[in-house]
Motif scaffolding. Structure first.
Motif, PDB file in Angstrom:
ATOM      1  N   GLY A 187       2.169  -8.610   8.389  1.00 40.82           N
ATOM      2  CA  GLY A 187       1.386  -7.633   9.138  1.00 40.82           C
ATOM      3  C   GLY A 187       0.879  -6.463   8.327  1.00 40.82           C
ATOM      4  N   ALA A 188       0.928  -6.534   6.999  1.00 37.04           N
ATOM      5  CA  ALA A 188       0.461  -5.420   6.171  1.00 37.04           C
ATOM      6  C   ALA A 188      -1.049  -5.269   6.310  1.00 37.04           C
ATOM      7  CB  ALA A 188       0.834  -5.637   4.711  1.00 37.04           C
ATOM      8  N   ARG A 189      -1.479  -4.108   6.792  1.00 37.06           N
ATOM      9  CA  ARG A 189      -2.905  -3.846   6.987  1.00 37.06           C
ATOM     10  C   ARG A 189      -3.394  -2.664   6.154  1.00 37.06           C
ATOM     11  NH1 ARG A 189      -5.117  -6.363  11.238  1.00 37.06           N
ATOM     12  NH2 ARG A 189      -6.672  -4.731  11.572  1.00 37.06           N
ATOM     13  N   LEU A 190      -2.495  -1.752   5.824  1.00 34.18           N
ATOM     14  CA  LEU A 190      -2.832  -0.612   4.960  1.00 34.18           C
ATOM     15  C   LEU A 190      -1.773  -0.501   3.883  1.00 34.18           C
ATOM     16  CD1 LEU A 190      -3.972   2.300   7.344  1.00 34.18           C
ATOM     17  CD2 LEU A 190      -5.380   1.116   5.644  1.00 34.18           C
ATOM     18  N   ALA A 191      -2.191  -0.432   2.621  1.00 36.29           N
ATOM     19  CA  ALA A 191      -1.247  -0.375   1.512  1.00 36.29           C
ATOM     20  C   ALA A 191      -1.685   0.682   0.512  1.00 36.29           C
ATOM     21  CB  ALA A 191      -1.136  -1.734   0.827  1.00 36.29           C
ATOM     22  N   LEU A 192      -0.709   1.404  -0.019  1.00 33.31           N
ATOM     23  CA  LEU A 192      -0.971   2.442  -1.018  1.00 33.31           C
ATOM     24  C   LEU A 192      -0.579   1.942  -2.399  1.00 33.31           C
ATOM     25  CD1 LEU A 192      -1.758   5.503  -1.504  1.00 33.31           C
ATOM     26  CD2 LEU A 192       0.707   5.944  -1.494  1.00 33.31           C
ATOM     27  N   GLY A 193      -1.501   2.055  -3.353  1.00 32.17           N
ATOM     28  CA  GLY A 193      -1.197   1.814  -4.753  1.00 32.17           C
ATOM     29  C   GLY A 193      -1.119   3.151  -5.468  1.00 32.17           C
ATOM     30  N   HIS A 194      -0.093   3.359  -6.299  1.00 34.18           N
ATOM     31  CA  HIS A 194       0.201   4.670  -6.890  1.00 34.18           C
ATOM     32  C   HIS A 194       0.530   4.501  -8.364  1.00 34.18           C
ATOM     33  CE1 HIS A 194       3.567   7.376  -8.161  1.00 34.18           C
ATOM     34  NE2 HIS A 194       2.845   8.319  -7.610  1.00 34.18           N
ATOM     35  N   ALA A 195       0.025   5.415  -9.188  1.00 34.15           N
ATOM     36  CA  ALA A 195       0.347   5.402 -10.614  1.00 34.15           C
ATOM     37  C   ALA A 195       0.461   6.834 -11.122  1.00 34.15           C
ATOM     38  CB  ALA A 195      -0.724   4.657 -11.403  1.00 34.15           C
ATOM     39  N   PHE A 245      -0.593  13.033 -14.945  1.00 36.96           N
ATOM     40  CA  PHE A 245      -1.767  12.284 -14.491  1.00 36.96           C
ATOM     41  C   PHE A 245      -1.378  11.437 -13.287  1.00 36.96           C
ATOM     42  CE2 PHE A 245      -2.310  12.500 -19.201  1.00 36.96           C
ATOM     43  CZ  PHE A 245      -3.419  13.321 -19.229  1.00 36.96           C
ATOM     44  N   PHE A 246      -2.195  11.492 -12.248  1.00 35.83           N
ATOM     45  CA  PHE A 246      -1.919  10.721 -11.042  1.00 35.83           C
ATOM     46  C   PHE A 246      -3.178   9.999 -10.589  1.00 35.83           C
ATOM     47  CE2 PHE A 246       1.292  13.933 -11.203  1.00 35.83           C
ATOM     48  CZ  PHE A 246       2.439  13.303 -10.733  1.00 35.83           C
ATOM     49  N   SER A 247      -3.021   8.769 -10.148  1.00 35.97           N
ATOM     50  CA  SER A 247      -4.134   8.026  -9.555  1.00 35.97           C
ATOM     51  C   SER A 247      -3.576   7.186  -8.413  1.00 35.97           C
ATOM     52  CB  SER A 247      -4.842   7.157 -10.593  1.00 35.97           C
ATOM     53  OG  SER A 247      -3.949   6.246 -11.199  1.00 35.97           O
ATOM     54  N   MET A 248      -4.338   7.124  -7.321  1.00 34.53           N
ATOM     55  CA  MET A 248      -3.885   6.409  -6.123  1.00 34.53           C
ATOM     56  C   MET A 248      -5.078   5.839  -5.382  1.00 34.53           C
ATOM     57  SD  MET A 248      -1.274   9.356  -4.726  1.00 34.53           S
ATOM     58  CE  MET A 248      -0.540  10.446  -5.970  1.00 34.53           C
ATOM     59  N   TRP A 249      -4.845   4.718  -4.710  1.00 37.70           N
ATOM     60  CA  TRP A 249      -5.825   4.257  -3.745  1.00 37.70           C
ATOM     61  C   TRP A 249      -5.126   3.668  -2.534  1.00 37.70           C
ATOM     62  CZ3 TRP A 249      -9.324  -0.120  -6.250  1.00 37.70           C
ATOM     63  CH2 TRP A 249      -8.639  -1.333  -6.284  1.00 37.70           C
ATOM     64  N   LEU A 250      -5.826   3.722  -1.415  1.00 33.07           N
ATOM     65  CA  LEU A 250      -5.354   3.131  -0.173  1.00 33.07           C
ATOM     66  C   LEU A 250      -6.327   2.021   0.185  1.00 33.07           C
ATOM     67  CD1 LEU A 250      -3.074   3.728   1.985  1.00 33.07           C
ATOM     68  CD2 LEU A 250      -4.921   4.648   3.375  1.00 33.07           C
ATOM     69  N   VAL A 251      -5.797   0.815   0.364  1.00 39.55           N
ATOM     70  CA  VAL A 251      -6.640  -0.333   0.682  1.00 39.55           C
ATOM     71  C   VAL A 251      -6.231  -0.906   2.024  1.00 39.55           C
ATOM     72  CG1 VAL A 251      -7.306  -0.975  -1.661  1.00 39.55           C
ATOM     73  CG2 VAL A 251      -5.122  -1.777  -0.763  1.00 39.55           C
ATOM     74  N   GLY A 281      -4.391   2.520 -12.894  1.00 37.00           N
ATOM     75  CA  GLY A 281      -4.956   2.993 -11.638  1.00 37.00           C
ATOM     76  C   GLY A 281      -6.268   3.717 -11.845  1.00 37.00           C
ATOM     77  N   SER A 282      -6.321   4.575 -12.847  1.00 36.32           N
ATOM     78  CA  SER A 282      -7.548   5.317 -13.128  1.00 36.32           C
ATOM     79  C   SER A 282      -8.699   4.381 -13.465  1.00 36.32           C
ATOM     80  CB  SER A 282      -7.325   6.290 -14.301  1.00 36.32           C
ATOM     81  OG  SER A 282      -6.255   7.163 -14.037  1.00 36.32           O
ATOM     82  N   ILE A 330       2.649  -1.239 -20.114  1.00 36.04           N
ATOM     83  CA  ILE A 330       2.337   0.144 -19.727  1.00 36.04           C
ATOM     84  C   ILE A 330       0.888   0.353 -19.312  1.00 36.04           C
ATOM     85  CG2 ILE A 330       2.312   2.552 -20.480  1.00 36.04           C
ATOM     86  CD1 ILE A 330       4.670   1.917 -22.292  1.00 36.04           C
ATOM     87  N   GLY A 331      -0.059  -0.089 -20.134  1.00 34.63           N
ATOM     88  CA  GLY A 331      -1.456   0.147 -19.801  1.00 34.63           C
ATOM     89  C   GLY A 331      -1.897  -0.547 -18.532  1.00 34.63           C
ATOM     90  N   ALA A 332      -1.221  -1.632 -18.170  1.00 34.59           N
ATOM     91  CA  ALA A 332      -1.582  -2.383 -16.965  1.00 34.59           C
ATOM     92  C   ALA A 332      -0.722  -2.038 -15.764  1.00 34.59           C
ATOM     93  CB  ALA A 332      -1.483  -3.879 -17.238  1.00 34.59           C
ATOM     94  N   SER A 333       0.370  -1.326 -15.956  1.00 31.22           N
ATOM     95  CA  SER A 333       1.342  -1.128 -14.872  1.00 31.22           C
ATOM     96  C   SER A 333       0.728  -0.458 -13.651  1.00 31.22           C
ATOM     97  CB  SER A 333       2.541  -0.316 -15.376  1.00 31.22           C
ATOM     98  OG  SER A 333       3.274  -1.051 -16.327  1.00 31.22           O
ATOM     99  N   GLY A 334      -0.148   0.529 -13.863  1.00 25.92           N
ATOM    100  CA  GLY A 334      -0.802   1.182 -12.733  1.00 25.92           C
ATOM    101  C   GLY A 334      -1.759   0.261 -12.016  1.00 25.92           C
ATOM    102  N   MET A 335      -2.518  -0.556 -12.765  1.00 28.41           N
ATOM    103  CA  MET A 335      -3.439  -1.491 -12.120  1.00 28.41           C
ATOM    104  C   MET A 335      -2.672  -2.558 -11.344  1.00 28.41           C
ATOM    105  SD  MET A 335      -6.702  -3.650 -13.581  1.00 28.41           S
ATOM    106  CE  MET A 335      -7.622  -2.158 -13.972  1.00 28.41           C
ATOM    107  N   ILE A 336      -1.514  -2.955 -11.842  1.00 27.35           N
ATOM    108  CA  ILE A 336      -0.696  -3.919 -11.105  1.00 27.35           C
ATOM    109  C   ILE A 336      -0.295  -3.350  -9.754  1.00 27.35           C
ATOM    110  CG2 ILE A 336       1.465  -5.223 -11.099  1.00 27.35           C
ATOM    111  CD1 ILE A 336       1.230  -5.261 -14.194  1.00 27.35           C
TER     112      ILE A 336
END
Length: 401
Positions: free
Chosen positions: A373-381, A388-394, A104-105, A347-353
């Motif tokens: 109908g998914a229009r907003l989705a949260l990715g979390h790691a 350590f936390f990283s997140m994005w909303l797309v 994610g980072s 492991i190294g890719a799990s957050g990007m997935i």
């Protein structure tokens, strides 16, 4: 006690370029990819991302790569020899490392380069080849001044799960419900590592206990795999052959592994990271406004724990959402329709997935595990000792705020 380690990837902020995901590529995640080297593994994901975006290596201005600790494979600074495989010779290439949250980072660093108009189009890649390592023992290092723990990350996190159960009164079967859900979802995802046909809830509940209360079927596998994305700005998105996913908000936060008053059940860094992302995206009620969540759940009990930490449930209520079916694919807050980390864990890719799967959902490209109908989705790691936390909303539309 939380402090930001990076800030927004949000394109709508004044002076920043809107950021779009126009290409996504994954390898099939398996126990051992003996047919390829690490270079071959990352190139496979990158080629698929470029094909999805209908771009060539020449269209990429820079590469951002991430992975978990180098000692997992014993290859120090792998980015140096992977430059050629990723078309980065003569181009800027940046390595990111934030333990398990690194995927994610890495995506957020790449997004920031586009948002800041440093580069127009960026390829970001994350990977792990666990078959060439022993992550279980690599994650069993003794911690000074701490009671000895059983092997692996599960030995570290199991007491935190027990603390959550005591704090909330959650019944013993909640972890099994999460694992059963995610493993069934994985059957709809051709890239998932674990395809357990014939799995029943009873089989999950009767699996051997590894770290009380975490059972064998409630923990993640060890996987080889890679994930890649192509990120670009408004002009690049206009040329994309398929609808892009737009970054509405992104943030990283970190806190020490150990300090007086640390809440291991619901770390402050996670709360702060989520709050920042929601603020950037103009989200006032994530439970109602977010359509789907790709959450980093390596041990099943972390789904109810993170539901609370991320603001989807009040304290003590996360397990009730699981029990009532809210997080199922046909619930009103689907969590990990891809099968999640419980079904694939390079492991190294799990957050990007997680980030890529969130983008696939709002692009309408998730195949059999697509949420209508998914229009907003949260990715979390998250990574390290839940530090350590990283997140994005797309979203399916460009940000307007």
């Amino acid at each position: 006690m939380s402090s930001p380690t990076a800030a927004s990837a949000r394109g709508a902020r004044t002076g920043q370029e809107p950021v779009a995901v126009v290409g996504i590529g994954q390898t099939r995640h398996v126990s051992a990819r003996q047919d390829v080297s690490i270079a071959g593994l990352v190139r496979e994901a990158a080629v698929r991302a470029l094909a999805d975006a209908e771009l060539s290596w020449a269209d990429i201005d820079a590469v951002v790569i991430g992975k978990a600790p180098d000692f997992f494979e014993g290859v120090m600074m792998p980015e140096l020899y992977l430059a050629e495989a990723l078309g980065a010779v003569g181009k800027p290439m940046l390595r990111v490392h934030t333990a398990g949250s690194v995927g994610g980072s890495t995506a957020l660093v790449a997004a920031n380069l586009v948002a800041a108009r440093v580069h127009g189009t960026v390829l970001t890649v994350a990977f792990e080849k666990q078959s060439e390592s022993n992550a279980m023992w690599g994650l069993s290092l003794p911690v000074p001044f701490q009671q000895p723990l059983t092997a692996g990350a599960g030995g570290f996190f199991a007491p935190h799960v027990r603390a959550y159960m005591r704090r909330t009164g959650a019944p013993d079967h909640i972890g099994s419900l999460v694992a059963f859900k995610d493993r069934r979802n994985a059957l709809k995802n051709p890239y998932a590592h674990l395809h357990e046909h014939g799995l029943t809830l009873e089989k999950v509940r009767s699996a051997p206990m590894l770290w009380d209360p975490i059972r064998y079927s409630e923990t993640c596998p060890s996987s080889d795999g890679a994930c890649a994305m192509v990120l670009t700005g408004t002009a690049g998105a206009a040329r994309a052959p398929r609808p892009p996913a737009w970054v509405h908000g992104g943030a990283m936060r970190s806190e020490p592994t150990i300090f007086a008053g640390k809440d291991y059940v619901s770390p402050q860094a996670g709360k702060d990271c989520a709050a920042d992302v929601y603020r950037q995206a103009g989200i006032a009620d994530p439970r109602r406004q977010v359509d789907v969540v790709e959450m980093y759940v390596p041990f099943s009990w972390y789904e109810p724990m993170w539901l609370e930490n991320l603001g989807f449930a009040a304290e003590g209520e996360g397990w009730k959402l699981v029990e009532s079916g809210v997080t199922e694919m046909d619930g009103d807050l689907p969590v990990n329709p891809s099968g999640g980390v419980l079904s694939s864990n390079p492991i190294g890719a799990s957050g990007m997935i997680r980030f890529a799967e969130a983008a696939l959902q709002v692009r309408g490209g998730a195949g059999e595990h697509q949420i209508d109908g998914a229009r907003l989705a949260l990715g979390h790691a998250y990574g390290g000792g839940a530090q350590f936390f990283s997140m994005w909303l797309v979203g399916s539309e460009p940000p307007t705020r």
